[in-house]
Design a protein around this motif. Structure first.
Motif, mmCIF file in Angstrom:
data_model
loop_
_atom_site.group_PDB
_atom_site.id
_atom_site.type_symbol
_atom_site.label_atom_id
_atom_site.label_comp_id
_atom_site.label_asym_id
_atom_site.label_seq_id
_atom_site.Cartn_x
_atom_site.Cartn_y
_atom_site.Cartn_z
ATOM 1 N N PRO A 2 0.990 -1.334 -0.024
ATOM 2 C CA PRO A 2 0.008 -0.151 0.016
ATOM 3 C C PRO A 2 0.872 1.366 -0.034
ATOM 4 C CG PRO A 2 0.018 -1.073 2.239
ATOM 5 C CD PRO A 2 0.556 -2.052 1.437
ATOM 6 N N ILE A 3 2.171 1.206 0.253
ATOM 7 C CA ILE A 3 2.835 2.507 0.185
ATOM 8 C C ILE A 3 3.726 2.401 -1.113
ATOM 9 C CG2 ILE A 3 4.971 3.781 1.171
ATOM 10 C CD1 ILE A 3 2.582 3.834 2.997
ATOM 11 N N VAL A 4 3.357 3.348 -2.184
ATOM 12 C CA VAL A 4 4.023 3.741 -3.416
ATOM 13 C C VAL A 4 5.382 4.717 -3.167
ATOM 14 C CG1 VAL A 4 3.604 4.084 -5.830
ATOM 15 C CG2 VAL A 4 1.812 3.078 -4.337
ATOM 16 N N ILE A 5 6.400 4.332 -3.799
ATOM 17 C CA ILE A 5 7.433 5.353 -3.778
ATOM 18 C C ILE A 5 7.581 5.928 -5.133
ATOM 19 C CG2 ILE A 5 10.109 5.571 -3.510
ATOM 20 C CD1 ILE A 5 10.013 2.856 -1.771
ATOM 21 N N GLU A 6 7.273 7.419 -5.150
ATOM 22 C CA GLU A 6 7.296 8.147 -6.137
ATOM 23 C C GLU A 6 8.598 8.750 -6.527
ATOM 24 O OE1 GLU A 6 3.521 10.303 -6.371
ATOM 25 O OE2 GLU A 6 2.670 8.472 -7.325
ATOM 26 N N LEU A 7 9.627 8.175 -6.197
ATOM 27 C CA LEU A 7 10.999 8.821 -6.383
ATOM 28 C C LEU A 7 11.300 9.289 -7.759
ATOM 29 C CD1 LEU A 7 13.620 9.941 -4.952
ATOM 30 C CD2 LEU A 7 14.514 7.604 -5.161
ATOM 31 N N ASP A 8 11.057 8.485 -8.613
ATOM 32 C CA ASP A 8 11.129 8.761 -10.135
ATOM 33 C C ASP A 8 10.352 9.627 -10.588
ATOM 34 O OD1 ASP A 8 8.637 7.254 -9.717
ATOM 35 O OD2 ASP A 8 9.024 6.168 -11.638
ATOM 36 N N VAL A 9 9.404 10.171 -10.000
ATOM 37 C CA VAL A 9 8.422 11.232 -10.253
ATOM 38 C C VAL A 9 9.187 12.642 -9.805
ATOM 39 C CG1 VAL A 9 6.242 12.579 -10.025
ATOM 40 C CG2 VAL A 9 6.205 9.996 -10.323
ATOM 41 N N MET A 10 9.809 12.613 -8.698
ATOM 42 C CA MET A 10 10.574 13.779 -8.277
ATOM 43 C C MET A 10 11.789 14.062 -8.825
ATOM 44 S SD MET A 10 10.147 16.374 -6.204
ATOM 45 C CE MET A 10 8.732 15.783 -5.121
ATOM 46 N N LEU A 11 12.486 12.957 -9.149
ATOM 47 C CA LEU A 11 13.626 13.158 -9.996
ATOM 48 C C LEU A 11 13.523 13.719 -11.312
ATOM 49 C CD1 LEU A 11 15.271 9.441 -9.313
ATOM 50 C CD2 LEU A 11 16.143 11.794 -8.658
ATOM 51 N N ALA A 12 12.251 13.299 -11.974
ATOM 52 C CA ALA A 12 12.073 13.935 -13.340
ATOM 53 C C ALA A 12 11.537 15.632 -12.872
ATOM 54 C CB ALA A 12 10.949 13.202 -14.043
ATOM 55 N N ARG A 13 10.834 15.790 -12.077
ATOM 56 C CA ARG A 13 10.282 17.179 -11.876
ATOM 57 C C ARG A 13 11.512 18.151 -11.436
ATOM 58 N NH1 ARG A 13 5.349 15.939 -7.415
ATOM 59 N NH2 ARG A 13 3.908 15.489 -9.047
ATOM 60 N N GLY A 38 10.345 0.140 -5.971
ATOM 61 C CA GLY A 38 9.461 -0.189 -4.763
ATOM 62 C C GLY A 38 9.819 -1.716 -4.317
ATOM 63 N N LYS A 39 11.271 -1.986 -4.617
ATOM 64 C CA LYS A 39 11.487 -3.638 -4.313
ATOM 65 C C LYS A 39 12.164 -3.566 -2.875
ATOM 66 C CE LYS A 39 11.639 -5.099 -9.005
ATOM 67 N NZ LYS A 39 12.363 -5.840 -9.988
ATOM 68 N N VAL A 40 12.172 -2.613 -1.881
ATOM 69 C CA VAL A 40 12.558 -2.523 -0.636
ATOM 70 C C VAL A 40 11.571 -2.819 0.278
ATOM 71 C CG1 VAL A 40 14.674 -1.173 -1.538
ATOM 72 C CG2 VAL A 40 12.822 -0.216 -0.616
ATOM 73 N N LYS A 41 11.818 -3.244 1.333
ATOM 74 C CA LYS A 41 10.842 -3.433 2.387
ATOM 75 C C LYS A 41 11.084 -2.578 3.378
ATOM 76 C CE LYS A 41 10.151 -8.288 2.229
ATOM 77 N NZ LYS A 41 8.881 -8.694 2.123
ATOM 78 N N GLY A 42 12.041 -1.507 3.422
ATOM 79 C CA GLY A 42 11.992 -0.343 4.308
ATOM 80 C C GLY A 42 13.073 0.707 3.734
ATOM 81 N N ILE A 43 13.166 1.874 4.289
ATOM 82 C CA ILE A 43 14.074 3.017 3.975
ATOM 83 C C ILE A 43 14.348 3.416 5.273
ATOM 84 C CG2 ILE A 43 12.056 4.580 3.545
ATOM 85 C CD1 ILE A 43 14.276 5.838 1.564
ATOM 86 N N ARG A 44 15.965 3.775 5.688
ATOM 87 C CA ARG A 44 16.097 4.405 6.628
ATOM 88 C C ARG A 44 15.895 5.808 6.597
ATOM 89 N NH1 ARG A 44 20.651 1.743 9.217
ATOM 90 N NH2 ARG A 44 21.205 -0.367 8.083
ATOM 91 N N LEU A 45 15.463 6.317 7.811
ATOM 92 C CA LEU A 45 14.998 7.714 7.952
ATOM 93 C C LEU A 45 16.129 8.481 7.611
ATOM 94 C CD1 LEU A 45 13.026 7.871 11.226
ATOM 95 C CD2 LEU A 45 12.454 7.878 8.983
ATOM 96 N N LEU A 62 7.570 11.860 -1.743
ATOM 97 C CA LEU A 62 8.039 10.670 -2.190
ATOM 98 C C LEU A 62 7.242 9.452 -2.158
ATOM 99 C CD1 LEU A 62 11.675 11.414 -1.126
ATOM 100 C CD2 LEU A 62 10.712 11.639 -3.429
ATOM 101 N N LEU A 63 6.448 9.355 -0.805
ATOM 102 C CA LEU A 63 5.764 8.357 -0.315
ATOM 103 C C LEU A 63 4.319 8.436 -0.340
ATOM 104 C CD1 LEU A 63 7.935 7.489 2.855
ATOM 105 C CD2 LEU A 63 8.145 6.595 0.684
ATOM 106 N N VAL A 64 3.429 7.516 -1.089
ATOM 107 C CA VAL A 64 1.948 7.875 -1.171
ATOM 108 C C VAL A 64 1.481 6.628 -0.645
ATOM 109 C CG1 VAL A 64 0.308 8.173 -2.828
ATOM 110 C CG2 VAL A 64 2.458 9.306 -3.257
#
Length: 73
Positions: A2-13, A38-45, A62-64
């Motif tokens: 249910p958490i989608v990472i939109e890093l690619d969108v922000m990189l393009a912007r 989105g192939k990771v289970k977590g991200i360090r703060l 970045l996180l939706v």
């Protein structure tokens, strides 16, 4: 997931290349690619903080949260 990472969108912007972001925040391009997909289970703060600082954005940019559809019973 249910958490989608939109890093690619922000990189393009921001017109930033993945390899430049990876080098700036101190992670490998491979790990950044896995994060973008989105192939990771977590991200360090600390990593999230570094990404947000470099891209001048908020974690919510970045996180939706995309709730999964309810199953019919």
């Amino acid at each position: 997931m249910p958490i989608v990472i939109e890093l690619d969108v922000m990189l393009a912007r921001r017109k930033v290349k993945s390899k430049d972001l990876a080098a700036a925040i101190g992670i490998t391009e491979q790990n950044l690619s896995l994060l973008k997909q989105g192939k990771v289970k977590g991200i360090r703060l600390g990593t999230l903080d570094a990404i947000c600082a470099y891209l001048d954005c908020q974690p919510g940019d970045l996180l939706v949260h995309m709730p999964e559809p309810a199953a019919d019973q």
